[in-house]
Design an enzyme around this catalytic site. Structure first.
Site, PDB file in Angstrom:
ATOM      1  N   LYS A 102     -11.221   3.846 -23.442  1.00 20.39           N
ATOM      2  CA  LYS A 102     -10.903   5.262 -23.603  1.00 20.39           C
ATOM      3  C   LYS A 102      -9.603   5.343 -24.394  1.00 20.39           C
ATOM      4  CE  LYS A 102      -9.369   9.281 -21.017  1.00 20.39           C
ATOM      5  NZ  LYS A 102      -8.763   9.693 -19.761  1.00 20.39           N
ATOM      6  N   GLY A 129      -3.015  16.300 -15.228  1.00 22.89           N
ATOM      7  CA  GLY A 129      -2.319  16.427 -13.951  1.00 22.89           C
ATOM      8  C   GLY A 129      -1.950  17.836 -13.547  1.00 22.89           C
ATOM      9  N   ALA A 137      -9.351  15.918 -18.093  1.00 24.59           N
ATOM     10  CA  ALA A 137      -7.969  16.366 -17.945  1.00 24.59           C
ATOM     11  C   ALA A 137      -7.871  17.838 -17.618  1.00 24.59           C
ATOM     12  CB  ALA A 137      -7.108  16.067 -19.175  1.00 24.59           C
ATOM     13  N   GLY A 138      -7.124  18.121 -16.589  1.00 20.25           N
ATOM     14  CA  GLY A 138      -6.818  19.491 -16.219  1.00 20.25           C
ATOM     15  C   GLY A 138      -7.755  20.097 -15.207  1.00 20.25           C
ATOM     16  N   THR A 143      -6.393  13.678 -10.834  1.00 16.78           N
ATOM     17  CA  THR A 143      -5.402  14.340  -9.973  1.00 16.78           C
ATOM     18  C   THR A 143      -6.046  15.273  -8.954  1.00 16.78           C
ATOM     19  OG1 THR A 143      -3.735  14.214 -11.705  1.00 16.78           O
ATOM     20  CG2 THR A 143      -3.401  15.877 -10.008  1.00 16.78           C
TER      21      THR A 143
END
Lengths: 263, 68
Positions: free
Chosen positions: A98, A159, A185-186, A208
């Site tokens: 990645k 995160g 992400a997010g 996260t």
């Protein structure tokens, strides 16, 4: 009737689970249960200078049947990403990588241009390249042309648990790029992962949101179910949205009353 | 004979000639969990026993950690 399995393919490998799990921020003893509850078949990890002392290593805790997806976090440009990819392959023995290239440490937004360069170099070396990127159609096309196995647009900064801040631009990628689009992400809640799948994403990645939940194993399972639900809804074809008025669900005749007809 | 190397960003003095295997063993690194780079070249695992460290070598020993 035979139910054709709903799988997706990355670099010639077929996957059933559409939930990619990040392994950061966990205590090692929780990772295995989490991966199992998530039903994840792909788990990401980072490469860093090793600590002395023969301590437990993350690879000890990841089930054998899981595909390792090392990331190039820490790389600030294509050359650094390529170096990390080579070292990662040396340990993992796998071609999956990645690409994560970040110049800015405050928002951790990926550098699309350096990422295109890294995709090009590593795809030529036979890696299955999965680029993490800021959702830009032009850059996604360049990554596709350079040999990326998929496109991984961010929903919001890493995160933050903010959700699909870039929703409209992810939709464009899904519509225009003929590669698996994996939202990464997010994503902060299972409902957001579900929405990404309803939009037509091939898979979703979260780290996260699970690792900082109250009950980590439970949240991993919640994400698993949400992603399955969103995918099923996408395949089922959601009903149309009516903007101008309501539409009754039952017939407008046969009401149990004898008064005058209403206008 | 003391051999001075850089290991993971720190200066290290080794006693005499040390192989990669020896360096890993002395630091408690598990060979199957790390990759080793000397002067930007990755050392294959099959060469750990036979590769000796030289004065001024820049060595990186890396492994996987949690990450997203």
């Amino acid at each position: 009737m035979d139910q054709k399995k709903d799988t997706f393919t990355l670099g010639g490998h077929e996957f059933t689970s559409r939930f990619i799990l990040g392994s950061g921020k966990y205590s090692l003893d929780l990772i295995k249960a989490c991966v199992e509850n998530a039903g994840a078949e792909i788990v990401t990890m980072a490469l860093r200078r090793a600590n002395e002392g023969g301590l437990a290593n993350i690879l000890d805790y990841i089930p054998d049947n899981v595909t390792m997806l090392p990331n190039t976090s820490g790389a600030r440009n294509a050359d650094e990403a390529i170096r990390i990819a080579h070292l990662s392959r040396e340990i993992s023995g796998s071609d999956f990588i990645k690409i994560e290239i970040m110049r800015d440490t405050k928002y951790l937004l990926p550098d699309n241009y350096e990422t295109i360069k890294a995709v090009d170099a590593l795809a030529k070396e036979g890696f299955v390249v999965m680029p993490y990127m800021y959702p830009d159609l032009n850059c996604a096309r360049d990554m596709r042309d350079a040999g990326a196995a998929c496109i991984m647009p961010l929903g919001a900064p890493i995160g933050t648990n903010k959700g699909l801040a870039t929703k409209e631009f992810i939709k464009i990628l899904i519509r225009e790029i003929d590669l698996p689009i994996i939202v990464d992400a997010g994503i902060g809640r299972p409902s957001q992962a579900c929405e990404a799948m309803e939009m037509g994403a091939a898979a979703v990645m979260a780290n996260t949101a699970v690792a900082t939940a109250g009950n980590i194993q439970m949240m991993a399972e919640a994400f698993k179910k949400a992603i399955e639900a969103g995918r099923l809804a996408y395949l089922a074809g959601p009903g149309r949205v009516r903007e101008d008025r309501a539409e009754a669900s039952s017939p407008l005749t046969g009401f149990l009353r004898d008064d005058e007809k209403e206008a | 004979m003391r051999v001075k190397i850089r290991l993971n960003g720190q200066t290290r003095e080794l006693d005499g000639s040390v192989t990669v295997s020896g360096l890993l063993a002395s630091g408690g690194y598990r060979p199957e969990r790390v990759a080793v780079e000397i002067n930007l070249a990755i050392i294959p695992k099959t060469a750990y026993d036979s590769t000796e460290l030289s004065e001024g070598d820049v060595v990186e020993i890396v492994s996987f950690m949690g990450g997203g």
